[in-house]
Design an enzyme around this catalytic site. Sequence first.
Site, PDB file in Angstrom:
ATOM      1  CG  HIS A  93      -2.251   0.716   0.934  1.00 17.52           C
ATOM      2  ND1 HIS A  93      -3.333   0.090   0.377  1.00 17.52           N
ATOM      3  CD2 HIS A  93      -2.645   2.000   1.134  1.00 17.52           C
ATOM      4  CE1 HIS A  93      -4.342   0.928   0.266  1.00 17.52           C
ATOM      5  NE2 HIS A  93      -3.945   2.110   0.707  1.00 17.52           N
ATOM      6  CG  ASP A 104       1.781  -1.285  -5.772  1.00 20.65           C
ATOM      7  OD1 ASP A 104       2.394  -1.838  -4.834  1.00 20.65           O
ATOM      8  OD2 ASP A 104       0.626  -0.851  -5.626  1.00 20.65           O
ATOM      9  N   GLY A 105       5.013  -0.269  -5.970  1.00 22.37           N
ATOM     10  CA  GLY A 105       5.890   0.143  -4.877  1.00 22.37           C
ATOM     11  C   GLY A 105       7.135   0.845  -5.359  1.00 22.37           C
ATOM     12  NE  ARG A 156       8.071   7.563  -7.051  1.00 25.58           N
ATOM     13  CZ  ARG A 156       7.141   6.753  -6.550  1.00 25.58           C
ATOM     14  NH1 ARG A 156       6.491   5.921  -7.363  1.00 25.58           N
ATOM     15  NH2 ARG A 156       6.847   6.765  -5.265  1.00 25.58           N
TER      16      ARG A 156
END
Length: 339
Positions: free
Chosen positions: A236, A267-268, A271
Amino acid sequence: MNLKEVKNSAREKMKGVCAICRECNGVWCRGMVPGMGGAGNGSTMQRNYDKLNEIRIMMKTLHDAKDPDVKFNFLGKVLSSPVMAAPITGLNYNAGGAIAEEDYIDDIVNGSIECGTIAMIGDGGNPDFYRWGIEAIKKVDGKGVAIIKPRENSEIIKRIRMAEEAGALAVGVDVDGAGLLVMSTMGQPVGPKSVEELKELVDSTKLPFILKGILSVEEARIAMEAGVAGIIVSNHGGRVLNGTISSVETLSEIAAAVGEKMVVIADGGVREGMDIVKFLALGAHCVLVGRPIIWGSVGGRREGVKLTLETLKNQLYQGMILTGAGSLEEIDKSMIYRD
Protein backbone atom coordinates in the site's frame (compact mmCIF):
# COMPACT_ATOMS: atom_id res chain seq x y z
CA MET A 1 3.36 20.37 -22.66
CA ASN A 2 6.25 18.20 -21.51
CA LEU A 3 6.80 16.14 -18.37
CA LYS A 4 9.01 18.77 -16.75
CA GLU A 5 6.27 21.37 -17.14
CA VAL A 6 3.71 18.94 -15.73
CA LYS A 7 5.85 18.28 -12.64
CA ASN A 8 6.57 21.97 -12.11
CA SER A 9 2.86 22.76 -12.27
CA ALA A 10 2.03 19.92 -9.86
CA ARG A 11 4.79 21.00 -7.46
CA GLU A 12 3.31 24.49 -7.27
CA LYS A 13 -0.22 23.21 -6.69
CA MET A 14 0.83 20.61 -4.10
CA LYS A 15 2.97 22.84 -1.90
CA GLY A 16 3.05 21.53 1.64
CA VAL A 17 1.98 17.97 0.80
CA CYS A 18 4.38 16.88 -1.96
CA ALA A 19 7.66 18.47 -3.08
CA ILE A 20 7.93 16.13 -6.10
CA CYS A 21 11.54 15.56 -5.10
CA ARG A 22 14.24 14.68 -7.61
CA GLU A 23 14.42 11.37 -5.74
CA CYS A 24 10.92 10.35 -4.66
CA ASN A 25 12.29 8.35 -1.73
CA GLY A 26 9.79 9.13 1.01
CA VAL A 27 12.18 11.23 3.12
CA TRP A 28 10.71 14.72 2.71
CA CYS A 29 7.11 13.51 3.16
CA ARG A 30 7.70 10.88 5.88
CA GLY A 31 4.81 10.57 8.31
CA MET A 32 2.49 12.65 6.15
CA VAL A 33 -0.64 10.47 6.26
CA PRO A 34 -3.09 11.95 5.30
CA GLY A 35 -0.82 13.43 2.71
CA MET A 36 1.58 11.86 0.22
CA GLY A 37 4.03 10.23 2.61
CA GLY A 38 4.56 6.94 4.37
CA ALA A 39 3.14 5.86 7.71
CA GLY A 40 5.01 6.40 10.96
CA ASN A 41 8.56 7.56 10.32
CA GLY A 42 8.12 6.58 6.67
CA SER A 43 10.60 3.71 6.76
CA THR A 44 8.43 1.38 4.65
CA MET A 45 7.96 3.90 1.86
CA GLN A 46 11.69 4.63 1.99
CA ARG A 47 12.44 0.90 1.88
CA ASN A 48 10.27 0.56 -1.24
CA TYR A 49 12.49 3.12 -2.96
CA ASP A 50 15.81 1.88 -1.57
CA LYS A 51 15.32 -1.82 -2.32
CA LEU A 52 14.12 -1.13 -5.86
CA ASN A 53 17.05 1.24 -6.40
CA GLU A 54 19.54 -1.37 -5.17
CA ILE A 55 18.62 -3.75 -7.99
CA ARG A 56 20.93 -3.45 -10.98
CA ILE A 57 20.24 -4.69 -14.51
CA MET A 58 22.90 -6.00 -16.91
CA MET A 59 23.15 -3.93 -20.10
CA LYS A 60 23.46 -5.87 -23.37
CA THR A 61 23.88 -4.44 -26.86
CA LEU A 62 24.98 -7.38 -29.04
CA HIS A 63 21.61 -8.81 -30.04
CA ASP A 64 18.73 -8.35 -32.51
CA ALA A 65 16.10 -6.90 -30.14
CA LYS A 66 15.88 -3.70 -32.17
CA ASP A 67 12.14 -3.13 -31.96
CA PRO A 68 10.81 -4.71 -28.75
CA ASP A 69 7.14 -5.51 -28.34
CA VAL A 70 5.91 -3.82 -25.14
CA LYS A 71 2.23 -4.74 -25.51
CA PHE A 72 0.64 -6.73 -22.68
CA ASN A 73 -2.41 -9.00 -22.62
CA PHE A 74 -4.26 -8.30 -19.39
CA LEU A 75 -7.16 -10.69 -18.80
CA GLY A 76 -7.84 -10.86 -22.52
CA LYS A 77 -7.45 -7.14 -23.24
CA VAL A 78 -4.31 -6.06 -25.08
CA LEU A 79 -2.72 -2.98 -23.51
CA SER A 80 -0.05 -0.74 -25.04
CA SER A 81 2.29 -1.59 -22.17
CA PRO A 82 2.33 -3.58 -18.90
CA VAL A 83 1.65 -0.37 -16.93
CA MET A 84 -1.65 0.61 -15.30
CA ALA A 85 -2.73 3.45 -13.03
CA ALA A 86 -3.03 2.33 -9.41
CA PRO A 87 -6.34 2.62 -7.51
CA ILE A 88 -5.97 5.85 -5.53
CA THR A 89 -8.67 7.95 -3.85
CA GLY A 90 -8.85 10.74 -1.32
CA LEU A 91 -7.07 13.36 -3.40
CA ASN A 92 -9.09 16.07 -1.68
CA TYR A 93 -7.26 15.40 1.61
CA ASN A 94 -4.11 13.58 0.49
CA ALA A 95 -3.12 16.06 -2.22
CA GLY A 96 -4.04 19.16 -0.27
CA GLY A 97 -7.04 19.92 -2.42
CA ALA A 98 -4.86 20.36 -5.52
CA ILE A 99 -7.49 18.58 -7.60
CA ALA A 100 -11.13 17.55 -7.13
CA GLU A 101 -11.78 13.83 -6.77
CA GLU A 102 -14.10 13.62 -9.79
CA ASP A 103 -11.56 15.44 -11.96
CA TYR A 104 -8.79 13.08 -10.89
CA ILE A 105 -10.92 10.03 -11.67
CA ASP A 106 -11.77 11.40 -15.11
CA ASP A 107 -8.09 12.10 -15.77
CA ILE A 108 -6.78 8.66 -14.87
CA VAL A 109 -9.53 6.67 -16.60
CA ASN A 110 -9.43 8.64 -19.85
CA GLY A 111 -5.73 9.53 -19.84
CA SER A 112 -4.91 5.83 -19.47
CA ILE A 113 -7.19 4.86 -22.34
CA GLU A 114 -5.67 7.54 -24.56
CA CYS A 115 -2.29 5.91 -23.90
CA GLY A 116 -3.70 2.48 -24.77
CA THR A 117 -3.84 1.12 -21.24
CA ILE A 118 -6.33 1.19 -18.35
CA ALA A 119 -6.71 2.51 -14.82
CA MET A 120 -7.83 0.87 -11.63
CA ILE A 121 -10.38 3.00 -9.77
CA GLY A 122 -10.48 2.91 -5.99
CA ASP A 123 -12.77 3.15 -3.00
CA GLY A 124 -12.60 5.39 0.04
CA GLY A 125 -14.14 6.85 3.16
CA ASN A 126 -16.51 8.89 1.04
CA PRO A 127 -18.78 6.39 -0.80
CA ASP A 128 -19.00 8.85 -3.69
CA PHE A 129 -15.37 8.12 -4.58
CA TYR A 130 -16.20 4.60 -5.69
CA ARG A 131 -19.46 5.64 -7.34
CA TRP A 132 -17.69 8.30 -9.39
CA GLY A 133 -15.07 5.75 -10.45
CA ILE A 134 -17.74 3.27 -11.54
CA GLU A 135 -19.53 5.99 -13.51
CA ALA A 136 -16.25 6.85 -15.25
CA ILE A 137 -15.65 3.20 -16.17
CA LYS A 138 -19.19 2.86 -17.48
CA LYS A 139 -18.72 5.88 -19.76
CA VAL A 140 -15.72 4.19 -21.42
CA ASP A 141 -17.51 0.85 -21.95
CA GLY A 142 -15.95 -0.91 -18.98
CA LYS A 143 -12.29 -0.20 -19.77
CA GLY A 144 -11.09 -0.27 -16.18
CA VAL A 145 -10.80 -2.30 -13.00
CA ALA A 146 -12.75 -1.57 -9.81
CA ILE A 147 -10.88 -2.09 -6.54
CA ILE A 148 -12.93 -2.03 -3.33
CA LYS A 149 -11.82 -1.45 0.26
CA PRO A 150 -12.02 -4.50 2.62
CA ARG A 151 -15.40 -3.62 4.05
CA GLU A 152 -17.95 -6.12 5.33
CA ASN A 153 -18.57 -8.70 2.60
CA SER A 154 -22.18 -7.61 2.09
CA GLU A 155 -20.96 -4.08 1.34
CA ILE A 156 -18.23 -5.34 -0.99
CA ILE A 157 -20.72 -7.47 -2.92
CA LYS A 158 -22.99 -4.45 -3.41
CA ARG A 159 -20.03 -2.67 -5.01
CA ILE A 160 -19.14 -5.73 -7.08
CA ARG A 161 -22.63 -5.56 -8.56
CA MET A 162 -22.00 -1.92 -9.49
CA ALA A 163 -18.80 -2.95 -11.28
CA GLU A 164 -20.63 -5.71 -13.13
CA GLU A 165 -23.31 -3.30 -14.27
CA ALA A 166 -20.65 -0.90 -15.52
CA GLY A 167 -19.06 -3.72 -17.54
CA ALA A 168 -15.71 -3.46 -15.72
CA LEU A 169 -12.89 -5.68 -16.94
CA ALA A 170 -12.29 -7.01 -13.43
CA VAL A 171 -13.06 -6.31 -9.79
CA GLY A 172 -11.11 -6.75 -6.60
CA VAL A 173 -10.31 -5.79 -3.02
CA ASP A 174 -7.24 -4.04 -1.64
CA VAL A 175 -6.84 -6.04 1.56
CA ASP A 176 -3.74 -4.00 2.36
CA GLY A 177 -6.19 -1.21 3.20
CA ALA A 178 -7.42 -3.17 6.22
CA GLY A 179 -5.67 -0.83 8.62
CA LEU A 180 -6.65 2.50 7.11
CA LEU A 181 -7.73 4.64 10.04
CA VAL A 182 -9.24 7.27 7.77
CA MET A 183 -11.89 4.75 6.70
CA SER A 184 -13.00 4.17 10.31
CA THR A 185 -12.98 7.87 11.16
CA MET A 186 -15.30 8.44 8.20
CA GLY A 187 -17.70 5.72 9.37
CA GLN A 188 -16.55 3.15 6.80
CA PRO A 189 -14.93 0.32 8.82
CA VAL A 190 -12.51 -2.07 7.13
CA GLY A 191 -10.58 -5.15 8.22
CA PRO A 192 -8.76 -8.34 7.18
CA LYS A 193 -10.53 -11.22 5.46
CA SER A 194 -10.71 -14.87 6.48
CA VAL A 195 -10.19 -17.53 3.82
CA GLU A 196 -13.93 -18.25 3.88
CA GLU A 197 -14.77 -14.58 3.39
CA LEU A 198 -12.36 -14.37 0.47
CA LYS A 199 -13.92 -17.41 -1.20
CA GLU A 200 -17.37 -15.89 -0.75
CA LEU A 201 -16.26 -12.76 -2.60
CA VAL A 202 -14.57 -14.67 -5.44
CA ASP A 203 -17.64 -16.88 -5.86
CA SER A 204 -20.00 -13.90 -5.83
CA THR A 205 -19.03 -12.77 -9.34
CA LYS A 206 -18.11 -14.03 -12.78
CA LEU A 207 -15.68 -11.15 -13.21
CA PRO A 208 -11.96 -11.88 -12.72
CA PHE A 209 -11.18 -11.13 -9.07
CA ILE A 210 -8.00 -9.23 -8.13
CA LEU A 211 -6.54 -9.23 -4.61
CA LYS A 212 -4.25 -6.32 -3.76
CA GLY A 213 -1.83 -6.32 -0.82
CA ILE A 214 -0.07 -9.70 -0.90
CA LEU A 215 3.49 -9.89 0.45
CA SER A 216 4.00 -13.58 1.25
CA VAL A 217 4.06 -16.85 -0.66
CA GLU A 218 1.67 -18.26 1.93
CA GLU A 219 -1.04 -15.70 1.20
CA ALA A 220 -0.38 -15.83 -2.56
CA ARG A 221 -1.17 -19.55 -2.45
CA ILE A 222 -4.28 -18.95 -0.35
CA ALA A 223 -5.46 -16.46 -2.97
CA MET A 224 -4.75 -18.91 -5.79
CA GLU A 225 -6.64 -21.71 -4.06
CA ALA A 226 -9.59 -19.37 -3.48
CA GLY A 227 -9.88 -18.83 -7.23
CA VAL A 228 -8.41 -15.34 -7.42
CA ALA A 229 -7.47 -14.37 -11.00
CA GLY A 230 -4.66 -12.06 -10.03
CA ILE A 231 -2.77 -10.64 -7.08
CA ILE A 232 -1.05 -7.32 -6.55
CA VAL A 233 2.18 -7.65 -4.60
CA SER A 234 2.06 -4.44 -2.59
CA ASN A 235 2.39 -2.86 0.85
CA HIS A 236 0.00 0.00 0.00
CA GLY A 237 2.85 2.34 -0.81
CA GLY A 238 4.12 2.12 2.75
CA ARG A 239 1.08 4.04 3.95
CA VAL A 240 -0.57 1.53 6.28
CA LEU A 241 2.09 -0.47 8.16
CA ASN A 242 5.46 1.00 9.01
CA GLY A 243 8.39 -1.41 9.28
CA THR A 244 7.24 -3.99 6.73
CA ILE A 245 9.14 -5.36 3.75
CA SER A 246 8.94 -4.00 0.22
CA SER A 247 7.29 -5.82 -2.67
CA VAL A 248 10.57 -6.42 -4.53
CA GLU A 249 11.95 -8.38 -1.58
CA THR A 250 9.35 -11.12 -1.88
CA LEU A 251 8.19 -10.82 -5.50
CA SER A 252 10.48 -13.50 -6.96
CA GLU A 253 9.30 -16.14 -4.48
CA ILE A 254 5.66 -15.26 -5.02
CA ALA A 255 5.99 -15.30 -8.82
CA ALA A 256 7.74 -18.68 -8.71
CA ALA A 257 4.95 -20.11 -6.56
CA VAL A 258 1.86 -18.82 -8.39
CA GLY A 259 2.97 -16.91 -11.50
CA GLU A 260 2.00 -19.66 -13.93
CA LYS A 261 -1.57 -19.83 -12.61
CA MET A 262 -2.53 -16.21 -12.03
CA VAL A 263 -1.62 -12.69 -13.03
CA VAL A 264 1.07 -11.26 -10.76
CA ILE A 265 0.95 -7.47 -10.59
CA ALA A 266 3.35 -5.42 -8.47
CA ASP A 267 3.78 -1.88 -7.27
CA GLY A 268 5.89 0.14 -4.88
CA GLY A 269 8.17 2.89 -6.16
CA VAL A 270 7.79 2.79 -9.96
CA ARG A 271 9.13 6.14 -11.17
CA GLU A 272 10.81 5.33 -14.50
CA GLY A 273 10.94 2.67 -17.19
CA MET A 274 13.84 0.74 -15.73
CA ASP A 275 11.82 0.23 -12.54
CA ILE A 276 9.32 -1.63 -14.71
CA VAL A 277 12.11 -3.76 -16.16
CA LYS A 278 13.23 -4.62 -12.63
CA PHE A 279 9.74 -5.66 -11.51
CA LEU A 280 9.25 -7.81 -14.62
CA ALA A 281 12.69 -9.36 -14.20
CA LEU A 282 11.67 -10.36 -10.66
CA GLY A 283 8.60 -12.15 -11.98
CA ALA A 284 5.76 -9.62 -12.19
CA HIS A 285 3.62 -9.71 -15.33
CA CYS A 286 2.72 -6.02 -15.08
CA VAL A 287 2.97 -3.06 -12.71
CA LEU A 288 0.88 -0.30 -11.15
CA VAL A 289 1.99 3.32 -10.94
CA GLY A 290 0.74 5.67 -8.24
CA ARG A 291 2.42 8.95 -7.34
CA PRO A 292 3.61 9.86 -10.87
CA ILE A 293 0.02 9.50 -12.06
CA ILE A 294 -1.10 11.92 -9.36
CA TRP A 295 1.53 14.42 -10.48
CA GLY A 296 0.39 13.99 -14.06
CA SER A 297 -3.23 14.66 -13.19
CA VAL A 298 -2.56 17.62 -10.90
CA GLY A 299 0.01 19.20 -13.22
CA GLY A 300 -1.51 18.45 -16.60
CA ARG A 301 -4.90 16.83 -16.12
CA ARG A 302 -5.80 14.11 -18.61
CA GLU A 303 -2.96 15.05 -20.95
CA GLY A 304 -0.54 14.90 -18.03
CA VAL A 305 -1.65 11.36 -17.16
CA LYS A 306 -1.31 10.29 -20.79
CA LEU A 307 2.14 11.90 -21.02
CA THR A 308 3.29 10.18 -17.82
CA LEU A 309 2.20 6.75 -19.05
CA GLU A 310 3.64 7.29 -22.52
CA THR A 311 6.97 8.36 -21.00
CA LEU A 312 7.11 5.19 -18.91
CA LYS A 313 6.23 3.09 -21.95
CA ASN A 314 8.95 4.74 -24.04
CA GLN A 315 11.51 4.32 -21.26
CA LEU A 316 10.56 0.65 -20.99
CA TYR A 317 11.01 0.27 -24.76
CA GLN A 318 14.48 1.83 -24.57
CA GLY A 319 15.35 -0.31 -21.57
CA MET A 320 14.43 -3.46 -23.45
CA ILE A 321 16.59 -2.46 -26.40
CA LEU A 322 19.54 -1.97 -24.05
CA THR A 323 19.03 -5.27 -22.25
CA GLY A 324 18.32 -7.48 -25.26
CA ALA A 325 14.64 -8.21 -24.57
CA GLY A 326 12.54 -8.47 -27.72
CA SER A 327 9.35 -9.09 -25.74
CA LEU A 328 8.09 -8.75 -22.19
CA GLU A 329 8.45 -12.51 -21.73
CA GLU A 330 12.19 -12.21 -22.38
CA ILE A 331 12.64 -9.95 -19.37
CA ASP A 332 13.71 -12.37 -16.64
CA LYS A 333 15.90 -12.78 -13.56
CA SER A 334 18.99 -13.49 -15.68
CA MET A 335 19.11 -9.73 -16.34
CA ILE A 336 19.56 -8.92 -12.66
CA TYR A 337 23.16 -8.29 -11.64
CA ARG A 338 24.05 -9.43 -8.12
CA ASP A 339 27.40 -8.48 -6.57
